[in-house]
Structures are given as C-alpha cells and as structure tokens.
Design an enzyme around this catalytic site. Structure first.
Site, PDB file in Angstrom:
ATOM      1  CG  ASP A  32      -1.859   1.380   1.163  1.00 33.79           C
ATOM      2  OD1 ASP A  32      -2.561   1.574   2.134  1.00 33.79           O
ATOM      3  OD2 ASP A  32      -1.894   2.102   0.217  1.00 33.79           O
ATOM      4  CB  SER A 196      -2.781  15.659 -11.344  1.00 36.75           C
ATOM      5  OG  SER A 196      -3.606  14.715 -12.485  1.00 36.75           O
TER       6      SER A 196
HETATM    7  N1  LIG Z   1      -9.238   3.723   2.356  1.00 37.34           N
HETATM    8  C1  LIG Z   1      -8.239   3.608   1.998  1.00 37.34           C
HETATM    9  C2  LIG Z   1      -6.961   3.375   1.549  1.00 37.34           C
HETATM   10  C3  LIG Z   1      -6.163   3.943   0.840  1.00 37.34           C
HETATM   11  N2  LIG Z   1      -6.513   5.410   0.451  1.00 37.34           N
HETATM   12  N3  LIG Z   1      -4.844   3.532   0.734  1.00 37.34           N
HETATM   13  N4  LIG Z   1      -4.783   2.263   1.370  1.00 37.34           N
HETATM   14  C4  LIG Z   1      -6.205   2.061   1.917  1.00 37.34           C
HETATM   15  N5  LIG Z   1      -6.507   0.956   2.447  1.00 37.34           N
HETATM   16  C5  LIG Z   1      -5.713  -0.179   2.673  1.00 37.34           C
HETATM   17  C6  LIG Z   1      -6.278  -1.141   3.305  1.00 37.34           C
HETATM   18  C7  LIG Z   1      -7.739  -0.621   3.485  1.00 37.34           C
HETATM   19  C8  LIG Z   1      -7.841   0.694   2.774  1.00 37.34           C
END
Ligand SMILES: N#Cc1c(N)n[nH]c1N1CCCC1
Length: 327
Positions: A32, A196
């Site tokens: 992430d 952007s």
């Molecule tokens: N909402 C949200 C989100 C995000 N903007 N980046 N990563 C997220 N998540 C990782 C696991 C659940 C949500």
C-alpha cells in the site's frame, strides 16, 4: 540487494497481494503506497478472527523482538482499521532484506480485513512520517531498505486480472514502453503526491484547470478518485452514464465503449485505458457497470489501481520523485 516478487490481483482487481517473509514465515500482504504501517494478522488474534487467514507467529521466529510499550492504531479512508502492539523482525521481499523492521501485531482488526481471508495484512510504502506507532514512530520497509538497495527505488507493475510485479532496488525496463516520465513528489503530506492539473478524454482537447490540482499514487486504493470536474468531463462522453446514488457512484451500460482518459502527471499526460475504467457489473445481470473513475470531494485526488493497470510506476525515495510509463 534488489528484490522482486509477483503480485496477484484478488477477485475483481480489488487489491493486489504479494508474498512477504517475516522471521522466516511467508505470508501474502497488501502493498500500500498510500499508508506507512506494516501490520499483520498474528497468533494474538482470536481463532474466529483468524479463521481462513494465514498468521504470523512471533513465538516461532528466532529473530522476533518485542518493542515493550509500543502500540499502533491505524484507520483508513474507507473506515477500516487495525490496532495492536509492536515488535521487530527480519523482513525479506524477493531477496530485498531488512533486519529490525517494525512488525505491527494486530490485536484488533475491522470486519473488512477479517472477511478478506487472502490478505495477512498490509505493508505500507508511503513516507514514514505517517507511521502510527507510539511512543516512537517507526520506519517503513522501503525507508529501512533504502541505504542497502542497489537503487533507491521500488516499482509497481499491476495488471488487470493477471500477475504483475513489485520490485525493490531496480527498474526493469522490459516492464514498460518508452521512457519513464519523472515528476517531483511533494512529501509534505506523507504521500507520494504530485501535481495533476489537466485531463483530456479520448484524445480530445485537454482541460487546463483541475481544482486543487494534486494527486497521490496509491496502490492500496482500488479505484481512481478524481476531482468532480474530471469525472463530469469524462462521463459526458459515455452514452448512458449516470450518477447512481443507490450504488454510490457513476454507472453506465456494460455495453458502452469507454474512451481513454489522458491525465496530467507532473506535466506529462498519462493514459488510462477506457477498458480499465469499466470496473465491474453492479449486479448479476451484467447490464449496468460501475466506473473505475469516481469523484472525490477532498484533495488530493487518489490515483489507485485503475491508474496502475495502465501505467508502470517507479517510486524514487532517493530524490523523491515518481516515474510513470505506459505498460
Ligand atoms: N481507504 C483507503 C486506503 C487508501 N487510500 N490507501 N490504502 C487504503 N486502504 C488499505 C487497506 C484498506 C484501505
């Protein structure tokens, strides 16, 4: 050294998982670039919560060390979250290895994580200033790895319904076409944030003033959440597109031909393929489809997996920049 792992989209490309080895135990995690905590399902959780999940067992790791008194608590924009305690262990991703990486051990996770049994947790790859560990904030895997990687980069190669790659320490130019277009990243927000300010639809005339004009590159978000002006401009070119309050966003007939979207990334227009903006049917009849491009009323805009499926992205932590090229 460098490290490369295959990533796999969950059903519907909702999220992309890849293997991470923690203290010799390999689990699948959600990479992430929109958060900065590495947390895992682990043996402290109840058997009900753990049902169907892989779990990290610190007691089985000879290199695990508890960080006494350290806790974490994270909540995401979609309302999900996790909390627990913290230790350190050795983390190896395709050969890229960090010793003493903070491993956040969830003792509480929200429902959407419990039901997502293929995911054992998240590995945050945004900037460490967003890490939630207290009393002493911890660094991300990428931050800890930076000094030892051949190049201070990681790359995201995400595909629709097919395996892709996450790589640390090298840029594999066979994974994209043409040169990478580099843009400076503003790290103030803790995200991989860039300017952007324009968009075009199906190769038409570009707009020039998207309000706010900022976006983040976020592999942890499924869709592409852009300013209302972009969403309105795009779907005005899609026959039968409507804002469908019932399902919570723009839908259109699944038979619609979707134009490509050109979107500004730090001065270079990147293309998001129309096919990838047809995200999924909203019901079993497969008549009405949900858009992969949806509106956000908050800044910055969030360019999630829909963007990554058309664009290979290199994250440079050496000079805080993003490289983008079609793939
Ligand atoms: N909402 C949200 C989100 C995000 N903007 N980046 N990563 C997220 N998540 C990782 C696991 C659940 C949500």
């Amino acid at each position: 050294g460098a490290g490369s792992v295959a990533n796999t989209p969950e059903a519907g490309d909702v999220e992309y998982l890849a293997p991470v080895t923690i203290g010799g135990q390999t689990v699948n995690m959600d990479f992430d670039s929109g958060s900065s905590d590495l947390w895992v399902f682990n043996t402290q959780l109840s058997l009900n919560t753990l049902s169907g999940h892989m779990a990290y067992n610190p007691a089985q790791s000879s290199t695990f060390q508890l960080l006494p008194g350290s806790t974490f608590s994270i909540s995401y924009g979609d309302g999900s979250g996790a909390a627990g305690n913290v230790g350190t262990d050795t983390v190896n991703i395709g050969g890229a290895t960090v010793t003493g990486q903070a491993i956040e051990l969830a003792t509480d996770v929200s429902t959407s994580f419990v039901t997502d049994t293929q995911s054992t947790g998240l590995i945050g790859l945004a900037f460490s200033k967003l890490n939630t560990v207290k009393p002493v904030q911890q660094k991300t895997f990428f931050d800890n790895a930076l000094a030892t990687l051949p190049e201070p980069v990681f790359t995201a190669d995400l595909r629709h319904n097919a395996a892709g790659t996450y790589e640390f320490g090298a840029i594999d130019s066979t994974k994209f076409s043409g040169p990478l277009a580099w843009t400076p990243v503003n790290t103030t927000s803790g995200f991989w944030q860039f300017t952007s300010q324009a968009f075009a639809v199906g190769g038409g005339a570009p707009s020039t003033s998207v309000p706010g004009g900022q976006a983040i590159a976020d592999t942890g978000t499924t869709l592409m959440l852009a300013d209302q002006s972009v969403v309105d401009g795009y779907y005005s070119q899609v026959q039968g597109a409507v804002n469908n309050a019932t399902v919570g966003g723009v839908t259109f007939p699944c038979s619609a031909t979707l134009p490509d979207l050109q979107i500004d990334v730090g001065g270079t227009m990147a293309t998001v393929r129309g096919d990838d903006i047809n995200f999924a049917p909203v019901d079993q009849t497969g008549t009405t489809c949900f858009g992969g491009l949806q509106a956000t009323t908050v800044q910055p805009q969030i360019y999630g997996d829909i963007f990554f499926k058309s664009n290979f992205v290199a994250f440079n932590g050496g000079n805080n920049s993003l490289g983008v090229a079609p793939h």
